[in-house]
Design a protein around this motif. Sequence first.
Motif, PDB file in Angstrom:
ATOM      1  N   GLU A  98      -6.742  47.150   8.860  1.00  0.00           N
ATOM      2  CA  GLU A  98      -6.861  45.703   9.003  1.00  0.00           C
ATOM      3  C   GLU A  98      -7.122  45.074   7.643  1.00  0.00           C
ATOM      4  N   GLU A 131      -8.035  34.951   4.777  1.00  0.00           N
ATOM      5  CA  GLU A 131      -7.049  33.950   5.187  1.00  0.00           C
ATOM      6  C   GLU A 131      -6.484  33.262   3.950  1.00  0.00           C
ATOM      7  N   THR A 181      -3.512  34.241   8.723  1.00  0.00           N
ATOM      8  CA  THR A 181      -4.744  34.950   9.064  1.00  0.00           C
ATOM      9  C   THR A 181      -4.412  36.309   9.666  1.00  0.00           C
ATOM     10  N   SER A 183      -6.293  37.292  12.141  1.00  0.00           N
ATOM     11  CA  SER A 183      -6.755  37.111  13.513  1.00  0.00           C
ATOM     12  C   SER A 183      -5.650  36.477  14.337  1.00  0.00           C
ATOM     13  N   LYS A 188      -1.975  45.029  16.810  1.00  0.00           N
ATOM     14  CA  LYS A 188      -2.662  45.147  15.528  1.00  0.00           C
ATOM     15  C   LYS A 188      -2.093  46.334  14.745  1.00  0.00           C
TER      16      LYS A 188
END
Length: 194
Positions: A98, A131, A181, A183, A188
């Motif tokens: 991530e 971000e 972003t 998110s 994922k």
Amino acid sequence: MEKRLKEVLNREEGNYILPFFWQHGEGGGRLREMMGAVYSSGIRAVCVESRPHPDFAGPGWWRDMDIIMDEARKRNMRVWVLDDAHFPSGYCNGLVEEQSVYAKRYLDHYTIDASGPRTGTSFFLSIDEGEELVGVVAARRRGRTAGEVQDPVDITNQVRGKVLYWDIPEGYWNIIVIKSTFSGSGRKNIYQYH
């Protein structure tokens, strides 16, 4: 069945064979030779097995993939990439963590209501760590309540750091902040091929 056999014998068939093209860090000349051998066998596609490459997903792997893709383009061949046990997934065998530069990114936005005229105004932008600001647009609202907007204006150049400095013209405005972003919804740990 006889029709298919005749197509194969006359080299009129589609591609039904997809051999694995194992990568072990061979030199560029060897990779080109191997792609040529696949093509001369009448096969028009390969599935690149990437995991054994000593520099998997690193610069050496990308260099070798460029060579394989170059040879495939010259011969009008298709290339599939096997990158983990859940082929094809874009997961790179778990190498993408991530917030890696290659991790999946999403576009998101939020709005700020503003009314003018007002000079010397500033707005703090909500841009979290990881971000990136994509842009800021101001659009005049047709009335006091939220709804249809008109006359959008790109005001991204008015942003300094995480603060928007903007002299609000007459009327009611929606300021739309667009950002990328990590998110979001969706799968994922998916590799973003650039």
